[in-house]
Scaffold this motif. Structure first.
Motif, PDB file in Angstrom:
ATOM      1  N   THR A   1      -8.325  12.382   4.825  1.00  0.00           N
ATOM      2  CA  THR A   1      -7.039  12.922   5.286  1.00  0.00           C
ATOM      3  C   THR A   1      -7.237  14.325   5.857  1.00  0.00           C
ATOM      4  O   THR A   1      -6.764  14.650   6.952  1.00  0.00           O
TER       5      THR A   1
ATOM      6  N   LEU B   1     -10.372   9.449   0.066  1.00  0.00           N
ATOM      7  CA  LEU B   1      -9.090   9.442   0.779  1.00  0.00           C
ATOM      8  C   LEU B   1      -8.666  10.865   1.126  1.00  0.00           C
ATOM      9  O   LEU B   1      -8.271  11.172   2.247  1.00  0.00           O
ATOM     10  N   LYS B   2      -8.798  11.740   0.149  1.00  0.00           N
ATOM     11  CA  LYS B   2      -8.374  13.135   0.337  1.00  0.00           C
ATOM     12  C   LYS B   2      -9.219  13.792   1.440  1.00  0.00           C
ATOM     13  O   LYS B   2      -8.694  14.413   2.370  1.00  0.00           O
TER      14      LYS B   2
ATOM     15  N   ALA C   1       0.831  -1.193   0.000  1.00  0.00           N
ATOM     16  CA  ALA C   1       0.000   0.000   0.000  1.00  0.00           C
ATOM     17  C   ALA C   1       0.874   1.256   0.000  1.00  0.00           C
ATOM     18  O   ALA C   1       2.009   1.238   0.455  1.00  0.00           O
ATOM     19  N   ILE C   2       0.329   2.346  -0.533  1.00  0.00           N
ATOM     20  CA  ILE C   2       1.044   3.631  -0.470  1.00  0.00           C
ATOM     21  C   ILE C   2       0.873   4.182   0.945  1.00  0.00           C
ATOM     22  O   ILE C   2      -0.254   4.312   1.435  1.00  0.00           O
ATOM     23  N   LYS C   3       1.996   4.484   1.583  1.00  0.00           N
ATOM     24  CA  LYS C   3       1.911   4.993   2.946  1.00  0.00           C
ATOM     25  C   LYS C   3       1.661   6.495   2.889  1.00  0.00           C
ATOM     26  O   LYS C   3       2.488   7.254   2.419  1.00  0.00           O
ATOM     27  N   ILE C   4       0.496   6.894   3.377  1.00  0.00           N
ATOM     28  CA  ILE C   4       0.151   8.319   3.334  1.00  0.00           C
ATOM     29  C   ILE C   4       0.727   8.999   4.572  1.00  0.00           C
ATOM     30  O   ILE C   4       1.341  10.043   4.508  1.00  0.00           O
TER      31      ILE C   4
ATOM     32  N   ALA D   1      -2.995   3.931   1.331  1.00  0.00           N
ATOM     33  CA  ALA D   1      -3.830   3.739   0.143  1.00  0.00           C
ATOM     34  C   ALA D   1      -3.513   2.349  -0.396  1.00  0.00           C
ATOM     35  O   ALA D   1      -2.426   2.102  -0.888  1.00  0.00           O
TER      36      ALA D   1
END
Lengths: 165, 667
Positions: free
Chosen positions: B610, B606-607, B576-579, B626
């Protein structure tokens, strides 16, 4: 390998803007990859998968393009990127011994290009266009001309001192 | 229209798009590695070079024919160049021919022999790359790849997937799945067409011959073999018998000689599939629910749908494939008739298909850790075993199959052809819908070789719109047309391989796939003609199976034993992309950004999430990622908070998520 390079808070948001700017078409792939490379200094796998999704390409194709061009890197690069010129002029003036001296000095083994502490990346480039200064290396775009294996020690000493080593 | 002179012969050309086709028409076998008439022209191997008067050496595969050209295919210069190419390819190629799976069917080996390459002036490659054995169906050996790109193009152009592509550059170039992952970690559907076009042993069917012998030698096991329809018209090819001739009786004799206990026919299970699937179809058709109904016999197509079209999974027939119905019936019921436990019965399938190996391993088809089908062998593997056993196949006397599952109707046999399932279902549906006996059982509209065919079947006033597709790229196009409302169908048959199962990647390797497929197709239709019965509903063995065990089509028991369900499936194992990854954060949130959720706007979710977490000051309490596909595509966009999976998340649920975070943090 550490994949925890600094991905900032709104990376997906940022990437969406980049993609929107270039259009969600396969032809936007290279410009998008260039922006990611510029921002992160490498192409994280998860962002490539995301780009493949967004541009409707297979991840294998995106990987193919990312590995074809020397301007892209799939591994996180070090804080100091050392480029050793191996163009004809530098090569005949002994660029390879310099390359080996740098690798030995920063303790790079097994074909690795970046040190485990993430400080140095060492690579060769074809020609920096400064043949009069051969052999040439650059460290983060600062140019060092007529280097010798002995000079390498001094240069790296300075950098390590700066990093408090 | 025009005329060329090829090696002194006058040759007419008409629709040929390149000189290579014209040369082959003149019965000169110009060698190629990278040319397939069904794929795009790539021009990588340069083996098909010819000398054209006034133009020098040209690659014939991508030079269009022109009137009056004078072409030579065999000159001193050409011979030298071809030999050089072979020598260079071999310099970079694993030369352990004797141990290679493809020894005997390898194009590189064949051409090196034909051109008399007896010496290679270069050393061997010193770096040996590891084999990729992660897939249940295919083994990839990068050391044998000659970079012809056939696999890349077949996967992209015929199957519409693109699992493999070229990576890296120059001497380091290789063909690989994305990120140098293994085949088992990416979206490969196991159709094996890459191995069918691979000219060398770089992509081969995963051999499980040893396991088959072990089971046969094991006295505590009753080994039961099922033979798929398309296998019977292909085995003979390997023993010099006419292409398309059915050798079912000889295969049975050979298997019995090898020590197998019972030999049955998968076509029997295909008859069973017809009964269940027709019943399901008529019900859906009359209720106008989950129409179109897609067939589910092809495991490559099923995996494709699970990965790319989760929104259509309810439209797939819930029927298991004939292979799995057979396994289930044998282990559930027939074992009892024999007085055995399911563990004592060992079911081996002989299939034209590599994806069947994957299907047999799906966890839905295990009961108490024991699979319904223990082992799947391809036609290729069966041929190897017959050869290993030293059986003179061509002169074998045929033996009748065992009963009860050795009895099949023609409807079950034509399952091996593209269009066969549809035709078999129509033969049954006609009688159920019209309550009359079907006189002419042949539905000619269904038959053919085109990748997409559609027509309307008129069952005495009841019109059924049928589409038949082979090749998953064609399936993708059709699904997009259905999605956009451009196309409407009631019944859609999908087979991944060109021509259906007769063109499966488990069939014998050949240079002339298209013609062989056509002959095998004809062979199966001849078998249908030859058999006494042509409709699945006539099969008396089926009637007694329902009487003894299943009660009636679509019954509770039939559902238990013969049906299954599908779930969405991740395409690629990517982290996963680490936010945001604050240390010691108590809550873990994943927002899915896989394709399905992405298209449903998960990125905006997601946005917003966040931003809200930041605004409410929970930024440091949440590990936010993500993710790429949580395999819940039908319920997308998906958000997972710790282990709570939330589906169909819209903006109005975001405060709810923040609230959840709040309560967790306070705890």
């Amino acid at each position: 390998m550490s994949r925890t390079a600094e991905v900032d808070l709104n990376v997906v948001d940022w990437l969406n803007n980049v993609i929107a700017e270039h259009g969600s078409t396969p032809s936007a792939l290279i410009p998008v990859l260039q922006e990611v490379q510029k921002k992160h200094n490498y192409l994280p796998e998860e962002l490539l998968t995301y780009i493949a999704t967004a541009l409707n390409l297979s991840p294998a194709t995106v990987y193919g393009v990312a590995t074809f061009y020397a301007q892209f890197s799939l591994d996180p690069k070090g804080k100091y990127i050392i480029k050793v010129c191996d163009g004809t002029a530098c090569h005949v003036r002994g660029s390879l011994p310099i390359y080996e001296a740098i690798r030995k000095r920063v303790k790079l083994v097994d074909g690795k290009a970046t040190t485990d502490d993430g400080l140095f990346s060492v690579e060769t480039v074809s020609c920096l266009g400064a043949c009069g200064l051969a052999p040439v290396i650059t460290i983060n775009d600062q140019v060092y001309g007529q280097v010798t294996p002995e000079a390498i020690d001094l240069i790296i000493d300075v950098l390590e001192k700066r990093e408090g080593m | 229209m025009g005329q060329m002179i090829i090696d002194g012969q006058k040759v007419e050309f008409d629709k040929e798009t390149n000189i290579l086709e014209v040369v082959r028409k003149a019965r000169i076998d110009l060698p190629t590695f990278c040319y397939y008439s069904e794929l795009s022209v790539y021009g990588a191997c340069r083996m098909c070079i010819v000398e054209i008067e006034g133009r020098g050496i040209q690659a014939s595969c991508h030079t269009p024919p022109e009137d009056g050209l004078v072409v030579r295919t065999n000159t001193a210069k050409l011979r030298k160049v071809r030999k050089n190419i072979l020598e260079l390819l071999l310099a970079n190629h694993d030369r352990e021919c004797t141990m290679c799976e493809r020894s005997g069917t390898c194009k590189l080996q064949d051409l090196a022999q034909r051109y008399g390459v007896r010496q290679i002036r270069f050393g061997e490659r010193d770096v040996k790359l590891p084999l990729d054995v992660s897939s249940p169906s295919i083994v990839r050996d990068p050391n044998k790849c000659i970079l012809c790109g056939d696999c890349v193009r077949v996967c992209k152009e015929i199957q519409g997937i693109g699992v493999l592509d070229f990576a890296h550059r120059g001497a380091k170039m290789m063909v690989t799945p994305a990120f140098n992952k293994q085949l088992g970690e990416v979206d490969c559907v196991n159709c094996g067409q890459c191995s069918a076009v691979c000219p060398t042993g770089a992509l081969v069917v995963k051999s499980q011959i040893d396991q088959a012998w072990d089971a046969i030698y094991d006295d505590s096991k009753t080994v039961i073999v099922q033979i798929a329809p398309a296998v019977r018209v292909a085995v003979g090819e390997a023993f010099g018998l006419p292409v398309g001739q059915s050798t079912l009786g000889q295969i049975t004799t050979a298997l019995k000689q090898m020590g197998v206990d019972k030999v049955f026919d998968t076509s029997f299970a295909a008859d069973l599939t017809v009964i269940e699937e027709t019943r399901e179809f008529i019900q859906r058709f009359s209720e106008k629910k989950n129409i179109p109904q897609f067939t589910s016999c092809c495991p490559a197509w099923v995996k494709f749908a699970e990965q790319y079209y989760p929104e259509f999974l309810d439209n797939l027939s819930s029927c298991r494939s004939p292979q799995q119905m057979f396994g289930s019936v044998v282990k559930r019921y027939y074992a009892q008739d024999l007085g055995l436990d399911r563990e004592q019965v060992y079911v081996i399938s002989i299939m034209p298909c590599t994806a069947k190996k994957f299907e047999a391993g799906r966890e839905e088809f295990f009961v108490a850790n024991n699979p319904d089908v223990d082992l799947v062998l391809t036609t290729q593997e069966l041929i190897s075993m017959i050869k290993e056993a030293g059986i003179d196949f061509a002169s074998l006397e045929p033996t009748a199959l065992d009963m009860p599952f050795g009895f099949a109707t023609g409807a079950g046999v034509i399952f091996g052809n593209s269009g066969g399932v549809s035709e078999a279902v129509l033969r049954n549906a006609y009688e159920i819908v019209t309550k009359e006996e079907l006189q002419n059982v042949v539905f000619n509209d269904v038959r053919g070789h085109e990748g997409v065919r559609d027509f309307t079947a008129d069952l005495k006033g009841t019109e059924i719109k049928v589409a038949i597709v082979n090749g998953l790229a064609n399936a993708r196009q059709l699904l997009e047309d259905i999605k956009s409302g451009k196309a409407h169908y009631d019944l859609v048959e999908v087979m991944a391989c060109p021509g259906g199962c007769v063109g499966g990647a488990g069939q014998p390797i050949s240079q002339n796939g298209t013609n062989l497929r056509k002959e095998r197709t004809k062979g199966l239709y001849r078998e249908d003609q030859r058999l006494q019965m042509h409709k699945s509903q006539q099969n008396p063995m089926l009637t007694s199976l329902y009487e003894q065990w299943l009660t009636e089509p679509g019954s509770e028991e039939a559902h238990q034993a013969l049906h299954t369900e599908y779930g969405s499936r991740r395409r690629i194992d990517t982290e996963a992309i680490k936010i945001n990854q604050p240390e010691n954060a108590p809550v873990d949130i994943q927002v899915c950004v896989g394709t399905s959720c992405y298209l449903k706007g998960s990125v905006k979710i997601l946005k917003t999430l966040t931003d809200m977490l930041q605004k409410d000051g929970y930024e440091e309490d949440v590990k936010l990622r993500a993710a790429f596909c949580c395999q819940q595509c039908a319920g997308g966009p998906v958000v997972i908070v710790d282990d709570k999976v939330m589906g169909n998340v819209g903006f109005e649920q975001i405060p709810e998520i923040v609230q959840l975070v709040k309560s967790k943090v306070e705890k």
